[in-house]
Design a protein around this motif. Structure first.
Motif, mmCIF file in Angstrom:
data_model
loop_
_atom_site.group_PDB
_atom_site.id
_atom_site.type_symbol
_atom_site.label_atom_id
_atom_site.label_comp_id
_atom_site.label_asym_id
_atom_site.label_seq_id
_atom_site.Cartn_x
_atom_site.Cartn_y
_atom_site.Cartn_z
ATOM 1 N N ALA A 1 -33.515 10.765 14.474
ATOM 2 C CA ALA A 1 -33.465 10.983 15.921
ATOM 3 C C ALA A 1 -33.145 12.447 16.219
ATOM 4 O O ALA A 1 -33.743 13.050 17.125
ATOM 5 C CB ALA A 1 -32.425 10.056 16.542
ATOM 6 N N LEU A 2 -32.214 13.027 15.459
ATOM 7 C CA LEU A 2 -31.837 14.429 15.664
ATOM 8 C C LEU A 2 -33.022 15.350 15.372
ATOM 9 O O LEU A 2 -33.309 16.277 16.127
ATOM 10 C CB LEU A 2 -30.657 14.798 14.754
ATOM 11 C CG LEU A 2 -29.279 14.334 15.242
ATOM 12 C CD1 LEU A 2 -28.209 14.662 14.206
ATOM 13 C CD2 LEU A 2 -28.934 14.981 16.581
ATOM 14 N N TYR A 3 -33.713 15.090 14.272
ATOM 15 C CA TYR A 3 -34.875 15.914 13.914
ATOM 16 C C TYR A 3 -35.910 15.887 15.027
ATOM 17 O O TYR A 3 -36.463 16.897 15.410
ATOM 18 C CB TYR A 3 -35.506 15.412 12.600
ATOM 19 C CG TYR A 3 -34.931 16.083 11.373
ATOM 20 C CD1 TYR A 3 -33.604 15.903 11.017
ATOM 21 C CD2 TYR A 3 -35.729 16.901 10.570
ATOM 22 C CE1 TYR A 3 -33.076 16.513 9.897
ATOM 23 C CE2 TYR A 3 -35.212 17.514 9.441
ATOM 24 C CZ TYR A 3 -33.880 17.315 9.108
ATOM 25 O OH TYR A 3 -33.365 17.916 8.002
ATOM 26 N N ARG A 4 -36.175 14.682 15.559
ATOM 27 C CA ARG A 4 -37.172 14.551 16.625
ATOM 28 C C ARG A 4 -36.711 15.284 17.882
ATOM 29 O O ARG A 4 -37.513 15.887 18.583
ATOM 30 C CB ARG A 4 -37.409 13.078 16.954
ATOM 31 C CG ARG A 4 -38.215 12.413 15.874
ATOM 32 C CD ARG A 4 -38.719 11.080 16.343
ATOM 33 N NE ARG A 4 -39.262 10.353 15.210
ATOM 34 C CZ ARG A 4 -39.667 9.105 15.262
ATOM 35 N NH1 ARG A 4 -39.571 8.436 16.390
ATOM 36 N NH2 ARG A 4 -40.155 8.506 14.209
ATOM 37 N N LEU A 5 -35.405 15.208 18.122
ATOM 38 C CA LEU A 5 -34.829 15.882 19.281
ATOM 39 C C LEU A 5 -35.144 17.365 19.224
ATOM 40 O O LEU A 5 -35.399 18.008 20.241
ATOM 41 C CB LEU A 5 -33.314 15.646 19.290
ATOM 42 C CG LEU A 5 -32.587 15.875 20.618
ATOM 43 C CD1 LEU A 5 -33.030 14.852 21.640
ATOM 44 C CD2 LEU A 5 -31.075 15.768 20.395
ATOM 45 N N PHE A 6 -35.097 17.913 18.011
ATOM 46 C CA PHE A 6 -35.357 19.352 17.865
ATOM 47 C C PHE A 6 -36.808 19.637 17.513
ATOM 48 O O PHE A 6 -37.128 20.702 16.986
ATOM 49 C CB PHE A 6 -34.405 19.950 16.836
ATOM 50 C CG PHE A 6 -32.980 19.989 17.322
ATOM 51 C CD1 PHE A 6 -32.592 20.924 18.283
ATOM 52 C CD2 PHE A 6 -32.041 19.079 16.864
ATOM 53 C CE1 PHE A 6 -31.294 20.951 18.756
ATOM 54 C CE2 PHE A 6 -30.742 19.100 17.334
ATOM 55 C CZ PHE A 6 -30.357 20.038 18.285
ATOM 56 N N GLY A 7 -37.674 18.664 17.760
ATOM 57 C CA GLY A 7 -39.094 18.919 17.677
ATOM 58 C C GLY A 7 -39.732 18.656 16.330
ATOM 59 O O GLY A 7 -40.955 18.745 16.205
ATOM 60 N N ALA A 8 -38.952 18.354 15.316
ATOM 61 C CA ALA A 8 -39.552 18.096 14.013
ATOM 62 C C ALA A 8 -40.255 16.737 14.038
ATOM 63 O O ALA A 8 -39.992 15.902 14.909
ATOM 64 C CB ALA A 8 -38.499 18.126 12.919
ATOM 65 N N GLU A 9 -41.147 16.536 13.087
ATOM 66 C CA GLU A 9 -41.930 15.309 13.065
ATOM 67 C C GLU A 9 -41.056 14.103 12.699
ATOM 68 O O GLU A 9 -40.900 13.167 13.449
ATOM 69 C CB GLU A 9 -43.076 15.470 12.052
ATOM 70 C CG GLU A 9 -44.115 14.384 12.111
ATOM 71 C CD GLU A 9 -44.863 14.356 13.448
ATOM 72 O OE1 GLU A 9 -45.584 13.409 13.667
ATOM 73 O OE2 GLU A 9 -44.699 15.294 14.279
ATOM 74 N N ASN A 10 -40.415 14.198 11.539
ATOM 75 C CA ASN A 10 -39.583 13.103 11.062
ATOM 76 C C ASN A 10 -38.419 13.645 10.247
ATOM 77 O O ASN A 10 -38.534 14.696 9.630
ATOM 78 C CB ASN A 10 -40.402 12.168 10.165
ATOM 79 C CG ASN A 10 -40.743 10.878 10.902
ATOM 80 O OD1 ASN A 10 -39.926 10.361 11.667
ATOM 81 N ND2 ASN A 10 -41.946 10.381 10.677
ATOM 82 N N GLY A 11 -37.337 12.896 10.225
ATOM 83 C CA GLY A 11 -36.186 13.296 9.429
ATOM 84 C C GLY A 11 -36.410 12.967 7.962
ATOM 85 O O GLY A 11 -37.397 12.326 7.607
ATOM 86 N N PRO A 12 -35.487 13.407 7.113
ATOM 87 C CA PRO A 12 -35.600 13.093 5.696
ATOM 88 C C PRO A 12 -35.293 11.621 5.435
ATOM 89 O O PRO A 12 -34.593 10.987 6.225
ATOM 90 C CB PRO A 12 -34.533 13.978 5.057
ATOM 91 C CG PRO A 12 -33.523 14.174 6.129
ATOM 92 C CD PRO A 12 -34.264 14.143 7.429
ATOM 93 N N THR A 13 -35.856 11.095 4.367
ATOM 94 C CA THR A 13 -35.519 9.738 3.963
ATOM 95 C C THR A 13 -34.630 9.830 2.727
ATOM 96 O O THR A 13 -35.100 10.003 1.618
ATOM 97 C CB THR A 13 -36.786 8.933 3.635
ATOM 98 O OG1 THR A 13 -37.639 8.986 4.784
ATOM 99 C CG2 THR A 13 -36.455 7.503 3.311
ATOM 100 N N ILE A 14 -33.332 9.761 2.974
ATOM 101 C CA ILE A 14 -32.393 9.924 1.868
ATOM 102 C C ILE A 14 -31.896 8.562 1.420
ATOM 103 O O ILE A 14 -31.442 7.763 2.246
ATOM 104 C CB ILE A 14 -31.192 10.806 2.298
ATOM 105 C CG1 ILE A 14 -31.699 12.136 2.857
ATOM 106 C CG2 ILE A 14 -30.246 11.038 1.126
ATOM 107 C CD1 ILE A 14 -30.630 12.948 3.565
ATOM 108 N N ASP A 15 -31.987 8.311 0.127
ATOM 109 C CA ASP A 15 -31.428 7.076 -0.405
ATOM 110 C C ASP A 15 -29.979 7.346 -0.799
ATOM 111 O O ASP A 15 -29.686 7.764 -1.914
ATOM 112 C CB ASP A 15 -32.242 6.605 -1.621
ATOM 113 C CG ASP A 15 -31.860 5.201 -2.033
ATOM 114 O OD1 ASP A 15 -30.798 4.722 -1.581
ATOM 115 O OD2 ASP A 15 -32.610 4.579 -2.797
ATOM 116 N N TRP A 16 -29.084 7.135 0.168
ATOM 117 C CA TRP A 16 -27.690 7.535 -0.002
ATOM 118 C C TRP A 16 -27.043 6.887 -1.209
ATOM 119 O O TRP A 16 -26.359 7.548 -1.985
ATOM 120 C CB TRP A 16 -26.883 7.197 1.254
ATOM 121 C CG TRP A 16 -27.378 7.941 2.446
ATOM 122 C CD1 TRP A 16 -28.285 7.503 3.354
ATOM 123 C CD2 TRP A 16 -27.036 9.268 2.836
ATOM 124 N NE1 TRP A 16 -28.526 8.467 4.298
ATOM 125 C CE2 TRP A 16 -27.762 9.572 4.009
ATOM 126 C CE3 TRP A 16 -26.168 10.236 2.312
ATOM 127 C CZ2 TRP A 16 -27.667 10.784 4.664
ATOM 128 C CZ3 TRP A 16 -26.063 11.451 2.970
ATOM 129 C CH2 TRP A 16 -26.814 11.721 4.134
#
Lengths: 295, 321
Positions: free
Chosen positions: B161-176
């Motif tokens: 959501a944060l990435y999209r807020l700042f215009g990026a396409e998608n955030g990272p997919t981290i397997d925590w």
């Protein structure tokens, strides 16, 4: 308040924050900056629970989106599904194991606490520390012999096995807690009653009872919480008939075909009794958790 | 230890005619209420431990029936030399030390805040203790699936959501959980144990005698000095109590490891209880499991000795009050 003041508030607040009795009566107030910090921390700690409850009211399709959809339509479907078939026997087993073991603990602990406080036996502190020392034996070290004994006795997958183990698990805590509550019965009144010739039943009912009742309730609550949440014995000593709520939850461990909304509903549902009880009795909680060592 | 419990009046009320027998009867009448609890506790908690001691000297794998025999201390030799168990010991120490220390620091901060008045303090306290009340298995599942899950967990969801807020396409997919398994378990447990520490420290803060603080203030001590030289020493035994009780419970952590990581990846998060569980129910090596159990008990006794001393000092204060 200007932006500058808002930034400066925490720093100037530090001094005030560490000082008690700023104004007469009651503890001092937090400055707005620290109040904000306190609420931020609170909400951060509460967020996972809020998320769990929120997700439990969603459909599966709305629960597993990325980014999460906060305002998807609410539904009780997950709870209906759970209570409709799967979870009910587990909840019943949990209720039975927790309630009966709590009653047994009280039946054993109250007389013991009486013998350790109101009319203390000699070397009563040694007895107290013996009880406590059993709490420090890790349950895992007892699991194997308990498993073997229970298996030989044909008591695997039996709620009564859990009841006995939970009773043993909580009895030391209960003895400590009840002793600390009974120790608050004023000795002068007890002596006066005895001088007046009051019998034991009268003393118990009229003097000890009223003072000890809140303590009894708190002790019962703590025992209930620990039994309700117990996992190690439940998962290893039960199979199909006697499994408790935490064992039901274990079915959600794998990632494949996970129903997130249903998991959240189940997690909320099984946590609910303890949440309600714990919220209602927060004042007594700390005394129980510290075995009565802290008031 | 001095006790101020007055000598029992009943003895004086009835002067003994036959001192010996009367007294014995009286003593046993007094002990009687204690006996059921004492006997039950001895039978259910001490006998299994004796059994563990015996089993720990046997070579016993239930997959090889008929091969059960006495093997002396060789299980212990195994426990102390086995690579997996050494990893488990190390993991247990790392897990316990980080969970207890982090939750103690956070708990202290929260307790100091909640010791003050602010709008909604009661509600904040209620919300703050909630993590401790959620069923541990439920909490572990919640963290594993609803928060750490790479595809739809709250962490990546928020990042996304944060990435999209700042215009990026998608955030990272981290397997925590796979990437940093131990921190993932630690965070979940810290979340659960911080309220516990907070509750104990809050009780400690509220037991602080107001007149001493008042005197310090009148004498012109700074807030920092008051905290450093009065509040902190006063809190010391509460901090010790919290650390020791926390340690006793966190050392035994089973639910979170079993649920979040199942000891993995590899044996990165396998702690002693989980390793013993595996030895028992996956390898079926009963002798080894029992020996490891005995070692855990000895370790716990070392910690418990300190815990008992702390509790004894609090207890003494109360009794002599």
């Amino acid at each position: 308040m200007t932006a500058h003041a808002a930034v400066a508030a925490p720093r100037s607040g530090l001094r005030k924050f560490l000082r008690r009795k700023d104004d007469h009566g009651g503890p001092p107030r937090l400055t707005p900056g620290w109040t904000f910090a306190a609420w931020l921390a609170t909400l951060a700690f509460f967020a996972p629970v809020a998320w769990m409850v929120l997700t439990s009211f969603h459909q599966e399709a709305d629960a597993a989106t990325n980014p999460p959809s906060l305002l998807a339509p609410f539904t009780l479907d997950q709870y209906e599904l759970l209570l409709g078939r799967d979870i009910t026997p587990y909840l019943l087993n949990s209720a039975m194991a927790s309630v009966i073991s709590t009653l047994l603990v009280l039946a054993l602990a109250v007389p013991a606490a009486y013998a350790l406080s109101i009319k203390p036996v000699e070397k009563w502190t040694d007895v107290m520390f013996f009880f406590l020392s059993t709490k420090f034996l890790p349950a895992i070290a007892a699991l194997l012999p308990v498993y073997l004994i229970v298996k030989d006795a044909g008591m695997l997958d039996n709620v009564w096995t859990l009841i006995i183990l939970y009773t043993a698990m909580n009895l030391p805590i209960a003895v400590w807690m009840m002793r600390s509550f009974l120790a608050e019965v004023p000795k002068e009144i007890l002596e006066a009653a005895e001088v007046d010739g009051a019998g034991l039943p009268t003393v118990l009912l009229r003097i000890v009872g009223p003072v000890a009742m809140p303590g009894l309730a708190a002790t019962a609550l703590i025992c209930f919480i620990f039994s309700w949440n117990e996992f190690l014995f439940a998962v290893n000593l039960t199979a199909t008939n006697a499994s408790t709520a935490p064992v039901f939850l274990v079915g959600f461990i794998t990632n494949e075909g996970l129903f997130l909304a249903r998991l959240c509903a189940a997690a909320t549902l099984v946590s609910l009794p303890v949440l309600i009880a714990g919220w209602a009795a927060q004042d007594k909680l700390v005394r129980g958790l510290s075995l009565g060592a802290v008031k | 230890m001095t006790t101020l419990i007055p000598a029992p009046k009943a003895v004086r009320a009835h002067p003994p005619h036959q001192p010996g027998r009367r007294e014995t009867v009286h003593k046993w009448r007094r002990r009687f209420p204690l006996l059921p609890a004492l006997i039950f506790t001895v039978v259910v908690t001490q006998l299994p431990f004796v059994a563990t001691l015996i089993i720990s000297t046997l070579q016993w794998n239930i997959l090889k029936p008929g091969e059960r025999h006495f093997t002396g201390l060789s299980n212990y030799a195994f426990v102390f030399t086995d690579e997996r168990l050494r990893t488990a010991v190390l993991n247990t120490i790392v897990l316990t030390a980080s969970v207890v220390s982090i939750s103690m620091v956070l708990g202290l901060g929260l307790a100091l805040l909640l010791d003050r008045r602010f709008p909604g303090r009661g509600l904040a306290r209620t919300l703050l203790i909630t993590p401790f009340l959620v069923m541990p298995v439920a909490a572990a599942l919640l963290w594993k699936h609803a928060i750490y899950n790479p595809d739809y967990g709250l962490l990546n969801g928020t990042l996304n959501a944060l990435y999209r807020l700042f215009g990026a396409e998608n955030g990272p997919t981290i397997d925590w959980v796979s990437n940093s398994a131990m921190p993932a378990v630690v965070v979940a447990l810290v979340w659960q144990w911080t309220p516990f520490m907070m509750l104990i420290l809050l009780a400690g803060l509220q037991a602080q005698p107001g007149d001493v603080l008042e005197a310090a203030r009148v004498d012109g001590a700074s807030a920092m000095a008051t905290f450093r030289f009065i509040t902190l020493p006063h809190l010391r035994q509460y901090i010790e109590l919290g650390v020791l009780l926390g340690t006793i419970y966190v050392v035994q952590t089973f639910d979170a490891v079993f649920t979040i990581t199942q000891g993995g990846p590899g044996s990165q998060t396998t702690n002693l209880p989980y390793e013993i569980y595996l030895t028992m129910f996956r390898k079926y090596e009963y002798g080894e499991a029992a020996a490891a159990g005995v070692v855990v008990v000895i370790g716990s006794i070392v910690v418990a000795t300190f815990a008992l001393r702390t509790i004894a000092s609090l207890f003494r204060e109360e009794v002599s009050r």
